[in-house]
Design an enzyme around this catalytic site. Structure first.
Site, PDB file in Angstrom:
ATOM      1  N   HIS A   1     -11.851  15.178   4.493  1.00  0.00           N
ATOM      2  CA  HIS A   1     -12.042  16.517   3.910  1.00  0.00           C
ATOM      3  C   HIS A   1     -13.084  16.522   2.787  1.00  0.00           C
ATOM      4  CE1 HIS A   1      -8.849  18.092   6.317  1.00  0.00           C
ATOM      5  NE2 HIS A   1      -7.917  17.359   5.740  1.00  0.00           N
TER       6      HIS A   1
ATOM      7  N   ASP B   1      -7.304  13.245  13.434  1.00  0.00           N
ATOM      8  CA  ASP B   1      -6.325  13.721  12.449  1.00  0.00           C
ATOM      9  C   ASP B   1      -5.943  15.159  12.822  1.00  0.00           C
ATOM     10  OD1 ASP B   1      -5.481  13.182   9.278  1.00  0.00           O
ATOM     11  OD2 ASP B   1      -5.831  15.301   9.706  1.00  0.00           O
TER      12      ASP B   1
ATOM     13  N   HIS C   1      -5.794  17.687  10.981  1.00  0.00           N
ATOM     14  CA  HIS C   1      -6.600  18.678  10.257  1.00  0.00           C
ATOM     15  C   HIS C   1      -8.086  18.523  10.563  1.00  0.00           C
ATOM     16  CE1 HIS C   1      -2.869  18.068   7.863  1.00  0.00           C
ATOM     17  NE2 HIS C   1      -2.906  19.383   7.800  1.00  0.00           N
TER      18      HIS C   1
ATOM     19  N   ASP D   1      -0.911  12.625  11.825  1.00  0.00           N
ATOM     20  CA  ASP D   1      -0.147  13.822  11.471  1.00  0.00           C
ATOM     21  C   ASP D   1      -0.095  14.812  12.639  1.00  0.00           C
ATOM     22  OD1 ASP D   1      -2.859  14.065  11.122  1.00  0.00           O
ATOM     23  OD2 ASP D   1      -2.755  14.884   9.093  1.00  0.00           O
TER      24      ASP D   1
END
Lengths: 342, 342
Positions: B159, B195, B197, B284
């Site tokens: 991120h 991931d 996200h 995740d």
């Protein structure tokens, strides 16, 4: 001078505020208004309880329809998502990110916000509407012939832009008042923002318009909230070029130098041929204010009021900030007393 | 397959995380790494303690110098300002605001951040540097001839963009690894982000470059963090046009449809003629993950590893997220087991 107030502001009661790394008791709290009302009545000003009505039309000239819909439905969506506690934004569409509104309330909150100092609870939208109605009614008082009036708005408004809440603000009350004067035939009006913090929302709303001058005296953005606006070179654009004036000042500023900026702003307003004046009135310039760094004394607000009266314009005062509870009433009153004596 | 780890990640120990209106115990916590190490050793992978060194040169090809300076000095400035608790940003330069960095740490924090899920404490910078060194060493292992390696990075990186921290990330470890391959002579490399996200930081870093393909499988931005990126029409720009691939998927996605996106991403990477593969490895996507909404099962990670091995490329796995503590070790291990068996 009459002042307009409402008890409905109490429906907005944030439980905590994110401040410099911690959750603290909010500086912007309901008590502020009670203290100001008490003091204004004590020194002889007439309070009028707001009995105006919600009218979305003037608001839609200032804020986007999607933003208004967000404000109206946010709390319900927050609850429906199963979230606990006040609605606060956590993530934000900063530089180079998509400016598309997500579907999920957690993302929507960030899309319509500039920070997480400002939360939404069950009664926020009602309080926000009432705050606007209070300003609308104060404008009406002046439109009907009074020389001046004060709207005891809470939540405040000057950090709210077309589609962003933040800095305790949701609807930009001062901007709506300016728009009302324009809609009623004024060719030009001026907003003078003397709150400690830069009126970034108001600036943003009128940045491209030539019919509303905006002038703001505030803590310099290098050192103080809202940090990302308030520089002197922000002068407006397109039709608005040359009608935006920022007067950032450093920590420790006292009245003598603050008043020079005020004098300069007043000169610009005089040159602008404004038909009315809206004062975004914050008294967080006070030396004891817990989140600001100017050093004005209580007596200085008398002088400030006198200076403002020199403009000799129909004037609506719209309450913004001021968080030193013990003196907030007296400081607000002093501006009005000075104004009437000037 | 060797995995590289360090104990220094523990120097980064956020006390609380802002999550959906509340301060909660951080999901991204030191325990995650210990659990992964334990499980990897249990199933026979060889751990190598990171003994690489800090070298700012590769980092400066990914992040801006002013951002690095901010990360290095932020904690000291926070303390010097007299603030208590972890450094977290509160206000952000969102749309139409100045993109000038303020002087005050409170404003600086917001200038260099995308949200307040991510805090900085006394040891964060040391941990961040070690996380990067762990990735650098894992790249070296593959550059020296191993087919694959895993960097147990913490804090994670995907991120983090050129000049923004957020989403638990500070330096973009996967991006640095890609850059190292390029610097060592690879013409083209690919980063595959699995991931849950969207790897918004990585996308942002390479958005205008044609030498690094970026593909991300993630929860659709309408419904999930980071909310303001990850749409399919984000395809890159300038030299990077056509080498950015997003595969957003809805809540409840199971392996069968997730694997179709993976298959598609793998096809794009094959067409790209990549000399190496960097996998931003988050687990995740697991059905029990507390902050995500995909429904992968533990066995699915074996299948995922097998699929990845089909690319037959020198591969560096870089750890990103995964917050279901009880299974994080097994899920990570399964990807590696599948990869080696494929």
């Amino acid at each position: 001078m009459k002042f307009i107030y409402s008890g409905s502001h109490k429906l907005h009661f944030p439980q905590a505020e994110f401040h410099r790394g911690q959750m603290v008791t909010p500086f912007e709290n309901p008590e502020r208004i009670d203290l100001i009302i008490d003091h204004l009545e004590e020194v002889g000003f007439t309070g009028i309880k707001c009995d105006d009505f919600w009218d979305v039309e003037p608001v839609l000239k200032i804020h986007s329809a999607d933003y208004l819909e967000f404000l109206e439905t946010a709390w319900e969506e927050w609850l429906a998502a199963g979230f606990k506690g006040d609605l606060m934004a956590g993530n934000f569409p900063v530089r180079r990110m998509q400016q598309r509104c997500p579907k999920h309330i957690d993302g929507k909150a960030g899309f319509y916000s500039s920070g997480n100092d400002t939360s939404i609870n069950s009664g926020t939208w009602e309080a926000v509407k009432t705050s606007y109605m209070t300003a609308k009614q104060a404008q009406k008082v002046v439109a009907n012939g009074d020389a001046a009036s004060l709207a005891l708005c809470r939540p405040p408004g000057h950090h709210a832009s077309r589609d962003l809440f933040g800095g305790y603000c949701f609807l930009n009350n001062a901007a709506v008042v300016a728009q009302l004067f324009i809609d009623q035939g004024a060719e030009k009006v001026a907003i003078l923002d003397i709150d400690f913090h830069h009126g970034n929302g108001t600036q943003d709303i009128f940045y491209g318009r030539g019919d509303v001058l905006f002038a703001s005296l505030h803590g310099q953005p290098e050192d103080s909230y809202p940090y990302y606006s308030g520089y002197t070179d922000e002068a407006g654009k397109m039709e608005g070029e040359g009608s935006n004036f920022n007067y950032p000042m450093p920590p420790g500023t006292t009245y003598s130098s603050w008043a020079q900026s005020l004098e300069e702003a007043i000169r610009q307003i005089q040159k602008f041929n404004s038909a009315a004046l809206i004062v975004s009135l914050g008294v967080d310039t006070y030396k004891e204010d817990p989140i600001s760094f100017f050093c004005l004394e209580t007596d200085d607000y008398l002088r400030c009021g006198i200076q403002l009266s020199k403009l000799n314009l129909p004037t609506v005062f719209v309450l913004e900030g001021g968080y030193a509870l013990e003196m907030v009433g007296q400081n607000v009153a002093n501006v009005l007393i000075g104004f009437e004596s000037g």
